[in-house]
Write an enzyme that holds these catalytic residues in place. Sequence first.
Site, PDB file in Angstrom:
ATOM      1  N   ASP A   1       1.590   4.052   1.593  1.00  0.00           N
ATOM      2  CA  ASP A   1       0.367   3.438   1.109  1.00  0.00           C
ATOM      3  C   ASP A   1      -0.220   4.377   0.045  1.00  0.00           C
ATOM      4  OD1 ASP A   1      -2.058   1.799   1.103  1.00  0.00           O
ATOM      5  OD2 ASP A   1      -2.957   3.450   2.223  1.00  0.00           O
TER       6      ASP A   1
ATOM      7  N   ASP B   1      -4.165   4.470  -1.453  1.00  0.00           N
ATOM      8  CA  ASP B   1      -5.515   4.974  -1.192  1.00  0.00           C
ATOM      9  C   ASP B   1      -5.644   5.467   0.242  1.00  0.00           C
ATOM     10  OD1 ASP B   1      -7.169   4.154  -3.694  1.00  0.00           O
ATOM     11  OD2 ASP B   1      -6.069   2.335  -3.175  1.00  0.00           O
TER      12      ASP B   1
ATOM     13  N   ASP C   1      -2.627   4.845   6.364  1.00  0.00           N
ATOM     14  CA  ASP C   1      -3.832   5.363   6.998  1.00  0.00           C
ATOM     15  C   ASP C   1      -4.652   4.293   7.705  1.00  0.00           C
ATOM     16  OD1 ASP C   1      -4.578   4.211   4.429  1.00  0.00           O
ATOM     17  OD2 ASP C   1      -6.559   5.055   4.777  1.00  0.00           O
TER      18      ASP C   1
END
Length: 236
Positions: A14, A16, A176
Amino acid sequence: MAPAPARATLVVFDLDGTLLDTHSDLVESLNHTIAALGLEPVSYDDLTHLVGQGARVMIERACRLRGHPLEADALPPLVERFVAHYAGNMPGRTEPYPGLVAAMDRLSSAGYRLAVCTNKMESLALGLIDKLDLTQYFDAITGGDTFEYRKPDARHLTGTVDRAGGDIARTVMIGDSINDIAVAKNAGVPSIAVPFGYSDVPVSSLDPDQIIMHFDELTPELVERLLREFATKVAV
């Protein structure tokens, strides 16, 4: 006829909150955007409830948070305002998380391919990664508008794997937030969660296959162990 060469093991990140600490620039551009409506700015504490589905949803959520739900026709000019500000200020204060570059060097040196699968607009993801001089690490970078579907839809991840020349049976997803862990589950690949991103719940509650506290822990040995354990679990 000679057998086709084996496809490479792939580690998908991922963006961000996983690869890059983008929070300062996201908050700044989001507040620039909603200021056009006279709304109070949001903070970093709000960000975990806003990000994860791209700029459009982030703006919608921020406006709703400030008691100003948007009509459908009000959103496009706000998205344009956000994109112009965000793209015009890249890379801003965004930077890779500690240990990331060294981890990617370890994996690349061991023959792994790397890719990015993010719900951020593809143009913003490509531009940001390029501004930070990281493009050369990745065999594919896909965004929330690359396909007709996005995380947690499994096809976003499997499409990224195909573009990177990887093998879904030899792929690990790192993220995250719930979209990252869910897309891994939906695509049938093991997941690694990082706790320093933008999840609005403890990442342990998302049931990833592994949690790493720092990218120093991301090694070829860890990837291989996860792939073995996941294959064993699936076979049972």
